[in-house]
Design a protein around this motif. Sequence first.
Motif, PDB file in Angstrom:
ATOM      1  N   TYR A  14       0.831  -1.208   0.000  1.00 19.99           N
ATOM      2  CA  TYR A  14       0.000   0.000   0.000  1.00 19.99           C
ATOM      3  C   TYR A  14       0.868   1.262   0.000  1.00 19.99           C
ATOM      4  N   LEU A  15       1.877   1.298   0.865  1.00 15.74           N
ATOM      5  CA  LEU A  15       2.818   2.427   0.880  1.00 15.74           C
ATOM      6  C   LEU A  15       4.240   1.867   0.790  1.00 15.74           C
ATOM      7  N   LYS A  16       4.964   2.308  -0.245  1.00 13.53           N
ATOM      8  CA  LYS A  16       6.327   1.816  -0.433  1.00 13.53           C
ATOM      9  C   LYS A  16       7.281   2.478   0.558  1.00 13.53           C
ATOM     10  N   ASP A  17       8.260   1.693   0.925  1.00 16.15           N
ATOM     11  CA  ASP A  17       9.352   2.134   1.791  1.00 16.15           C
ATOM     12  C   ASP A  17       9.891   3.519   1.400  1.00 16.15           C
ATOM     13  N   SER A  18      10.133   3.731   0.098  1.00 14.05           N
ATOM     14  CA  SER A  18      10.724   5.005  -0.339  1.00 14.05           C
ATOM     15  C   SER A  18       9.780   6.187  -0.084  1.00 14.05           C
ATOM     16  N   ASP A  19       8.482   5.970  -0.270  1.00  8.99           N
ATOM     17  CA  ASP A  19       7.505   7.041  -0.005  1.00  8.99           C
ATOM     18  C   ASP A  19       7.396   7.320   1.495  1.00  8.99           C
ATOM     19  N   ILE A  20       7.468   6.256   2.274  1.00  7.30           N
ATOM     20  CA  ILE A  20       7.425   6.425   3.732  1.00  7.30           C
ATOM     21  C   ILE A  20       8.640   7.227   4.190  1.00  7.30           C
ATOM     22  N   GLN A  21       9.808   6.827   3.714  1.00  4.71           N
ATOM     23  CA  GLN A  21      11.058   7.501   4.104  1.00  4.71           C
ATOM     24  C   GLN A  21      11.021   8.991   3.795  1.00  4.71           C
ATOM     25  N   ILE A 104      -0.176   4.637  14.384  1.00  6.75           N
ATOM     26  CA  ILE A 104      -1.463   4.827  13.718  1.00  6.75           C
ATOM     27  C   ILE A 104      -2.512   5.281  14.718  1.00  6.75           C
ATOM     28  N   ILE A 105      -3.362   6.185  14.282  1.00  6.86           N
ATOM     29  CA  ILE A 105      -4.488   6.610  15.099  1.00  6.86           C
ATOM     30  C   ILE A 105      -5.761   6.230  14.367  1.00  6.86           C
ATOM     31  N   ASP A 106      -6.566   5.441  15.060  1.00  7.53           N
ATOM     32  CA  ASP A 106      -7.785   4.899  14.467  1.00  7.53           C
ATOM     33  C   ASP A 106      -8.980   5.627  15.096  1.00  7.53           C
ATOM     34  N   LEU A 131       2.306   8.429  12.171  1.00  7.08           N
ATOM     35  CA  LEU A 131       2.614   8.111  10.778  1.00  7.08           C
ATOM     36  C   LEU A 131       1.322   7.989   9.976  1.00  7.08           C
ATOM     37  N   LEU A 132       0.336   7.289  10.548  1.00  4.84           N
ATOM     38  CA  LEU A 132      -0.917   7.036   9.830  1.00  4.84           C
ATOM     39  C   LEU A 132      -2.114   7.543  10.626  1.00  4.84           C
ATOM     40  N   LEU A 133      -3.130   7.936   9.896  1.00  9.56           N
ATOM     41  CA  LEU A 133      -4.391   8.354  10.511  1.00  9.56           C
ATOM     42  C   LEU A 133      -5.533   7.810   9.673  1.00  9.56           C
ATOM     43  N   LYS A 134      -6.506   7.169  10.373  1.00  8.52           N
ATOM     44  CA  LYS A 134      -7.732   6.730   9.688  1.00  8.52           C
ATOM     45  C   LYS A 134      -8.835   7.708  10.060  1.00  8.52           C
ATOM     46  N   PRO A 135      -8.986   8.783   9.297  1.00  7.93           N
ATOM     47  CA  PRO A 135      -9.893   9.868   9.716  1.00  7.93           C
ATOM     48  C   PRO A 135     -11.352   9.440   9.834  1.00  7.93           C
ATOM     49  N   GLU A 136     -11.747   8.424   9.069  1.00  8.27           N
ATOM     50  CA  GLU A 136     -13.162   8.001   9.092  1.00  8.27           C
ATOM     51  C   GLU A 136     -13.609   7.485  10.447  1.00  8.27           C
ATOM     52  N   LYS A 137     -12.664   6.889  11.191  1.00  5.01           N
ATOM     53  CA  LYS A 137     -13.060   6.289  12.462  1.00  5.01           C
ATOM     54  C   LYS A 137     -12.727   7.132  13.687  1.00  5.01           C
ATOM     55  N   LEU A 138     -12.095   8.263  13.443  1.00  6.14           N
ATOM     56  CA  LEU A 138     -11.674   9.107  14.551  1.00  6.14           C
ATOM     57  C   LEU A 138     -12.885   9.612  15.334  1.00  6.14           C
ATOM     58  N   GLU A 139     -12.972   9.243  16.598  1.00  7.41           N
ATOM     59  CA  GLU A 139     -14.115   9.692  17.394  1.00  7.41           C
ATOM     60  C   GLU A 139     -13.725  10.660  18.505  1.00  7.41           C
ATOM     61  N   LYS A 140     -12.441  10.800  18.731  1.00  2.00           N
ATOM     62  CA  LYS A 140     -11.982  11.755  19.744  1.00  2.00           C
ATOM     63  C   LYS A 140     -11.597  13.051  19.047  1.00  2.00           C
ATOM     64  N   ASN A 141     -11.841  14.151  19.728  1.00  2.00           N
ATOM     65  CA  ASN A 141     -11.471  15.441  19.172  1.00  2.00           C
ATOM     66  C   ASN A 141     -10.003  15.711  19.494  1.00  2.00           C
ATOM     67  N   ASP A 145      -0.771  17.054  15.107  1.00  2.00           N
ATOM     68  CA  ASP A 145       0.090  18.094  14.578  1.00  2.00           C
ATOM     69  C   ASP A 145       0.909  17.656  13.379  1.00  2.00           C
ATOM     70  N   PHE A 146       1.381  16.413  13.418  1.00  2.00           N
ATOM     71  CA  PHE A 146       2.184  15.884  12.319  1.00  2.00           C
ATOM     72  C   PHE A 146       1.590  14.546  11.902  1.00  2.00           C
ATOM     73  N   VAL A 147       1.026  14.495  10.702  1.00  2.00           N
ATOM     74  CA  VAL A 147       0.409  13.253  10.209  1.00  2.00           C
ATOM     75  C   VAL A 147       1.122  12.841   8.929  1.00  2.00           C
ATOM     76  N   GLY A 148       1.626  11.610   8.912  1.00  2.00           N
ATOM     77  CA  GLY A 148       2.320  11.126   7.722  1.00  2.00           C
ATOM     78  C   GLY A 148       1.376  10.931   6.551  1.00  2.00           C
ATOM     79  N   PHE A 149       0.403  10.043   6.724  1.00  2.00           N
ATOM     80  CA  PHE A 149      -0.550   9.718   5.665  1.00  2.00           C
ATOM     81  C   PHE A 149      -1.935   9.500   6.255  1.00  2.00           C
ATOM     82  N   GLU A 150      -2.936  10.059   5.592  1.00  2.00           N
ATOM     83  CA  GLU A 150      -4.323   9.715   5.937  1.00  2.00           C
ATOM     84  C   GLU A 150      -4.704   8.528   5.072  1.00  2.00           C
ATOM     85  N   ILE A 151      -5.248   7.493   5.699  1.00  2.00           N
ATOM     86  CA  ILE A 151      -5.546   6.263   4.953  1.00  2.00           C
ATOM     87  C   ILE A 151      -6.996   5.834   5.186  1.00  2.00           C
TER      88      ILE A 151
END
Length: 179
Positions: A14-21, A104-106, A131-141, A145-151
């Motif tokens: 889904y996310l290649k090493d080089s893109d993550i780096q 990851i934050i779910d 590094l990762l955030l799943k915005p669809e399931k986020l229930e806490k406000n 500040d720093f988010v790698g990828f929204e997935i």
Amino acid sequence: MESIKVRDKEFEVYLKDSDIQQRVATIAEEINKEYKSKNPLFIGILNGSFMFASDLMKTVNIPSEIAFIRMSSYKGMSSSGAAKQVLGLQENVFGRHLILIEDIIDTGITMAQVINFFQERGPKSIKVATLLLKPEKLEKNLKLDFVGFEIPEKFVVGYGLDYDGHGRNLKDIYQLKGE
Ligand code: IMP
Ligand code: MG
């Protein structure tokens, strides 16, 4: 598409090493600017954040420290099993600028508990790097500040993230196949 098996499930890249780096280095550079003379204390949340924390710190070039904590299931009266305890903190965080590092934050429940724990200990500031955030399931406000990828909501493994304890060593991030 390169696909692999972790335990009983099939995953595809889904996310290649080089893109993550590249993304991780960009976040570290932002931190270098923002925290130049603040001597931040990074706090990695184990186990999942170990690779992200490690790569992030390779590009951080300002005076700083790093410590690690882990969350434990809190075996209390609550039947929900949702309440967790922070374990392993040795450092004094009073008056410090903290940067919490998570894989990851779910729902955000875990991070909300970690933030509460630190807020009670009088730091000068708290920011979150995930590094990762799943915005669809986020229930806490939460202020992230720093988010790698929204997935999307799909389950992922690799780069520290596990499926049933496995797959943390994969250098790319894989997504559960078909669903
Ligand atoms: P939250 O409390 O719902 O935000 O859950 C966060 C925790 O759930 C993370 O620290 C992970 O351990 C785990 N988690 C959530 N989504 C995934 C995933 O897609 N793969 C692996 N672990 C996950
Ligand atoms: Mg985790």
